[in-house]
Structure formats: structure tokens, C-alpha cells
Design a protein around this motif. Structure first.
Motif, PDB file in Angstrom:
ATOM      1  N   HIS A 278     -33.498  61.704  17.883  1.00 57.51           N
ATOM      2  CA  HIS A 278     -34.085  61.868  16.824  1.00 57.51           C
ATOM      3  C   HIS A 278     -33.003  61.813  15.647  1.00 57.51           C
TER       4      HIS A 278
ATOM      5  N   HIS B 115     -36.213  57.261  17.262  1.00 56.33           N
ATOM      6  CA  HIS B 115     -37.662  57.558  16.595  1.00 56.33           C
ATOM      7  C   HIS B 115     -37.789  59.031  15.780  1.00 56.33           C
TER       8      HIS B 115
ATOM      9  N   ASP C 112     -44.139  58.839  14.154  1.00 58.78           N
ATOM     10  CA  ASP C 112     -43.898  57.680  13.434  1.00 58.78           C
ATOM     11  C   ASP C 112     -44.987  56.840  12.600  1.00 58.78           C
TER      12      ASP C 112
ATOM     13  N   HIS D 275     -45.358  58.252  18.765  1.00 59.93           N
ATOM     14  CA  HIS D 275     -43.882  57.570  18.736  1.00 59.93           C
ATOM     15  C   HIS D 275     -43.326  57.039  20.092  1.00 59.93           C
TER      16      HIS D 275
ATOM     17  N   TYR E 192     -37.840  51.759  19.993  1.00 63.10           N
ATOM     18  CA  TYR E 192     -38.851  50.703  19.776  1.00 63.10           C
ATOM     19  C   TYR E 192     -38.064  49.282  20.276  1.00 63.10           C
TER      20      TYR E 192
END
Length: 166
Positions: free
Chosen positions: A42, A48, A52, A121, A125
Motif C-alpha cells: 500500500h 493498491h 479501491d 482491491h 492492477y
């Protein structure tokens, strides 16, 4: 002369506190892995936030609450650890089994429930997130298996004559 931590002769009360050794480690494991997740993924890597599905500000607030949870669990586990040590009831193999079981259990819960079921989350990504998911969940399963082995090994031991087992 100081007693060695985990030495069977120096910690005769450990059989009476089997579950407390396990829960102390479990709480510490959950707290530590949650703290590690929050600090590394984080804060440092910015992969993330805990939540999110909203704004960045809400993600930061959720990270703060997650961080507070991790510290409460970690400190709670350490208070139990100190109490076990004071009572001469600490059993390090069982405690480490609890740590690995707690850390692995939380990580597997995070990887399956929060990442895939609730989708609050993802680990990261990117296009090929399955690689990250596989590493995350296999590591969690390995911690659970090793922790369970340590716990089972301490279950097999029998308390010497005249000692209570909890």
C-alpha cells in the motif's frame, strides 16, 4: 542462570498453556502479515489501497484503519507472548506454528475473499494479474501447511507425569 526460551526443562508450564501459545502466535501472525501488506504493497509500492472502489482519499482512510487493526493484533499477540514467557509457559515451536497459520490464513483470506470474491482491491492492477495472485495464494498455502505441521508436532508430545494439559 537465565532459562533458555523453548527449552523443555525451563518451561514446564507450556503444556498447561497449549491454546494460549497458539493464539498468541496466531494474533501476531495476522497482525504482522497485515502490517507487512499495508506497509509494502500500500505505502511503498503503491500497488493498491485496502479499499479501491472509491476515491484515493477514501483509499487512504481505509489504509489507516487497516494499519490500526494490524497493530492491535500484533501488540495483542506480543502481550500474550510476554505473559507466556513470564509464566514459564512459552513453547516457541507451537508459537511459530500459530504465527505461520495466522499469517497464511490472513493472506489466503485476502487473496481469495478480498481480491476475487469481494473485489475491494487487487494485488496489483496489471494485465496478467494471475501471476501475482498465484504467488500470493501459493505463499499463503505454504505458510498454512508449515504452521499446521508445527502445531501437529506439538500436539503429539505428551505432558510429563503430574502436569496439566489444556
Amino acid at each position: 542462570m537465565a532459562a533458555k526460551v523453548g527449552n523443555q526443562d525451563s518451561y514446564p508450564n507450556r503444556y498447561a498453556y497449549l491454546s494460549k501459545n497458539l493464539w498468541s502466535g496466531f494474533l501476531f501472525g495476522v497482525g504482522f502479515i497485515a502490517f507487512f501488506d499495508e506497509a509494502v504493497f500500500h505505502q511503498l509500492l503503491h500497488w493498491h489501497h485496502f479499499y479501491d472502489k472509491s476515491t484515493t482519499s477514501m483509499g487512504l482512510v481505509s489504509d489507516g484503519l487497516f494499519h490500526a487493526f494490524s497493530w492491535f493484533a500484533t501488540i495483542g499477540g506480543l502481550f500474550l507472548f510476554a505473559d507466556l514467557h513470564r509464566r514459564k509457559a512459552l513453547w516457541l515451536m507451537r508459537w511459530w506454528g500459530g504465527v505461520l497459520l495466522g499469517a497464511g490464513g490472513f493472506q489466503l483470506y485476502d487473496g481469495i475473499i478480498q481480491h476475487k470474491v469481494m473485489r475491494i482491491h487487487q494485488i496489483r492492477y496489471v494485465e496478467n494479474v494471475i501471476v501475482y495472485d498465484a504467488i500470493w495464494n501459493v505463499t499463503a498455502a505454504a505458510m498454512i501447511i508449515i504452521g499446521a505441521i508445527l502445531i501437529v508436532r506439538t500436539q503429539r508430545h505428551r505432558a510429563p507425569e503430574g502436569e496439566n494439559r489444556a
